[in-house]
Design an enzyme around this catalytic site. Structure first.
Site, mmCIF file in Angstrom:
data_model
loop_
_atom_site.group_PDB
_atom_site.id
_atom_site.type_symbol
_atom_site.label_atom_id
_atom_site.label_comp_id
_atom_site.label_asym_id
_atom_site.label_seq_id
_atom_site.Cartn_x
_atom_site.Cartn_y
_atom_site.Cartn_z
ATOM 1 N N PHE A 1 0.876 -0.896 -0.059
ATOM 2 C CA PHE A 1 -0.266 0.576 0.131
ATOM 3 C C PHE A 1 1.098 1.471 0.024
ATOM 4 O O PHE A 1 1.578 1.409 0.904
ATOM 5 C CB PHE A 1 -0.485 -0.041 1.017
ATOM 6 C CG PHE A 1 -2.226 1.274 1.035
ATOM 7 C CD1 PHE A 1 -2.827 0.873 -0.155
ATOM 8 C CD2 PHE A 1 -2.094 2.084 1.898
ATOM 9 C CE1 PHE A 1 -4.074 1.808 0.546
ATOM 10 C CE2 PHE A 1 -3.022 2.673 1.948
ATOM 11 C CZ PHE A 1 -3.913 2.793 0.724
ATOM 12 N N TYR B 1 -11.319 -0.570 10.091
ATOM 13 C CA TYR B 1 -12.724 0.210 9.398
ATOM 14 C C TYR B 1 -12.899 -0.842 8.702
ATOM 15 O O TYR B 1 -13.747 -0.233 7.551
ATOM 16 C CB TYR B 1 -12.180 1.422 9.040
ATOM 17 C CG TYR B 1 -11.370 1.613 7.928
ATOM 18 C CD1 TYR B 1 -10.941 1.390 7.192
ATOM 19 C CD2 TYR B 1 -9.976 2.794 9.020
ATOM 20 C CE1 TYR B 1 -9.788 2.213 6.386
ATOM 21 C CE2 TYR B 1 -9.026 2.599 8.203
ATOM 22 C CZ TYR B 1 -8.710 2.601 7.045
ATOM 23 O OH TYR B 1 -7.771 2.732 6.787
ATOM 24 N N LYS B 2 -12.191 -1.445 8.184
ATOM 25 C CA LYS B 2 -12.399 -2.965 6.853
ATOM 26 C C LYS B 2 -13.512 -3.783 6.972
ATOM 27 O O LYS B 2 -14.415 -4.045 6.955
ATOM 28 C CB LYS B 2 -11.199 -3.352 6.365
ATOM 29 C CG LYS B 2 -10.292 -2.166 5.325
ATOM 30 C CD LYS B 2 -9.065 -2.449 4.791
ATOM 31 C CE LYS B 2 -8.274 -0.864 4.380
ATOM 32 N NZ LYS B 2 -9.017 0.336 3.320
ATOM 33 N N ARG C 1 -12.003 -2.937 -8.312
ATOM 34 C CA ARG C 1 -12.334 -4.106 -7.064
ATOM 35 C C ARG C 1 -13.289 -4.204 -6.455
ATOM 36 O O ARG C 1 -14.011 -3.538 -5.476
ATOM 37 C CB ARG C 1 -11.553 -3.631 -5.653
ATOM 38 C CG ARG C 1 -11.229 -4.421 -4.852
ATOM 39 C CD ARG C 1 -10.018 -3.606 -4.179
ATOM 40 N NE ARG C 1 -10.343 -2.186 -3.171
ATOM 41 C CZ ARG C 1 -9.221 -1.429 -2.525
ATOM 42 N NH1 ARG C 1 -8.643 -2.072 -1.819
ATOM 43 N NH2 ARG C 1 -10.339 -1.224 -2.044
ATOM 44 N N ASP D 1 1.341 -5.353 7.307
ATOM 45 C CA ASP D 1 -0.082 -5.009 7.008
ATOM 46 C C ASP D 1 -0.700 -5.914 7.046
ATOM 47 O O ASP D 1 -0.788 -7.116 5.885
ATOM 48 C CB ASP D 1 0.658 -3.944 5.683
ATOM 49 C CG ASP D 1 -0.391 -2.964 6.411
ATOM 50 O OD1 ASP D 1 -2.085 -3.215 7.127
ATOM 51 O OD2 ASP D 1 -0.350 -1.251 6.190
#
Length: 427
Positions: A129, A233-234, A387, A208
């Protein structure tokens, strides 16, 4: 012979047989005609979070005021960490919920580099990321440009060969920092093998977990992982901007020296001593006062995940991503789409990227087409990825069918041509 076909009845039958189907009712589905397949930048709101937060605001904050800190709030970062530990194969005292992912990555990366003086190499890859890479670049600048960041390349923009990692790590490597599941392609590293490779060269390993926690089984202790960060939050459905978590292997907690000496990292925060003495446990990786309201919102969804169990969630995720890829092969490949994720489920996370030259406008059409068209929310990742996120807690097979069918219609009827290619700030 494939277990799938292109008939809607198959999707309905798969939904009827789904042993996790009841978990969908635990989330707010405000518009049943909206198919939410964000992949995964923000999970749905658990219904139980609403009452949970109302209590936190009205009763805990409203009535108990400052007293609530001693009545439980002060322990929330470690208590939440203990619950997350059950999802990632860690011991209860090795996970702490605190700050944002990037801040946690900064703390652990600096600590790791200081623990390996004389070694000047940081290894990552081009699928990581970008924020992680920016943090590493900033650390190199902050530490006097004495380190080098080696990025392993990807021949297909989807995966990273293990042999390339093996070649990149050497005796000068201080830190290997990788994302477990790549945010664009969903490629999943072999955590155990890569961690062992780092250790063979004497480097520390930092993962990560943002796109894997709550989506795929993780065994940090079993893989011998040193350090990890992840967001909530995912797939953890903690809410927009909810605080992240940090993992430090118990044996390293006192050895490593994190650079942000905030008062909550002190051994006795409320002694207000002028000289810093770090806590001896995971609390030494705290910084400032926890953001309690956003932190409280994390807990209800973690409880739901623990009820569902990662084994069952992973089994459903594999079946659903396989189904999505099957439909894409049948319907979308003839329209110019290519698969932007690994075909092998064992190296794929819980989202699928489909690539097309008009991906951005197709995404806009999916999201913005007016009724009576079905609206689908995926997300776009430059340069050409749509995605599609699979969240087994609430994604249905019928939704996957309808979403892919809608993509086909948008491209066949050239509906995407009605939309601008000027990208919005958030994609």
């Amino acid at each position: 012979m494939s277990q799938f076909n292109t008939e809607i009845n198959l999707a309905r039958n798969l939904d009827a047989q789904d042993e996790l189907a009841s978990f969908r009712d635990k989330f707010v589905i405000d518009d049943p005609k909206l198919i939410y397949m964000d992949g995964n930048s923000l999970g749905r709101l658990p219904k139980r979070t609403i009452a949970f937060m109302q209590n936190a605001i009205e009763q805990e904050w409203g009535k108990r005021l400052i007293r609530i800190w001693n009545e439980g709030w002060i322990n929330t970062p470690t208590e939440l960490g203990a619950k997350i530990a059950k999802l990632v194969g860690a011991r209860a005292d090795e996970i702490l919920v605190t700050e944002a992912t990037s801040i946690n990555l900064f703390k652990l990366s600096v600590a790791a580099l200081q623990a390996r003086p004389g070694r000047k190499r940081i290894v990552s890859d081009v699928l990581n990321f970008p924020s992680d890479l920016y943090i590493l670049q900033g650390i190199i600048d902050l530490l006097g440009k004495n380190h080098q960041l080696e990025l392993i390349s990807s021949a297909d923009s989807i995966s990273i060969p293990f042999e390339a990692i093996k070649t990149a790590i050497n005796e000068n490597t201080a830190l290997v920092s990788l994302t477990h599941v790549a945010f664009k392609s969903a490629f999943m590293h072999d955590m155990a093998r890569v961690t062992e490779l780092a250790h063979q060269s004497g480097a520390l390993m930092l993962w990560d977990l943002s796109h894997s926690v709550g989506a795929v089984p993780i065994d940090l202790n079993g893989c011998g992982v040193d350090l990890a960060v992840g967001c909530t939050y995912k797939y953890l459905n903690g809410g927009p901007g909810s605080p992240a978590f940090i993992y430090v292997r118990r044996e390293l907690q006192e050895q490593l020296k994190q650079p942000m000496w905030g008062w909550f990292a002190a051994e006795k925060p409320f002694a207000f001593e002028l000289d810093f003495t770090p806590a001896s446990d995971i609390s030494r990786y705290r910084v400032g006062t926890p953001p309690m309201l956003s932190m409280k919102a994390v807990e209800p969804a973690i409880d739901i995940l623990l009820e569902a169990t990662m084994g069952r969630l992973r089994a459903k995720s594999i079946k659903q991503t396989e189904y999505l890829i099957f439909l894409a092969d049948q319907w979308l490949a003839p329209l110019g789409f290519t698969l932007g994720s690994p075909r092998q489920p064992e190296i794929r996370g819980s989202h699928v990227s489909l690539r097309h030259p008009e991906s951005y406008r197709i995404s806009r059409a999916l999201i913005e087409s007016p009724p009576p068209a079905i609206q689908v929310i995926p997300d776009f990742r430059a340069p050409d990825n749509i995605r599609f996120g699979i969240t087994p807690l609430y994604t249905t097979f019928s939704e996957i069918y309808q979403a892919l069918e809608r993509v086909r219609t948008i491209v066949e009827d050239k509906i995407y041509e009605q939309y601008s290619s000027n990208q919005m700030v958030v994609t």
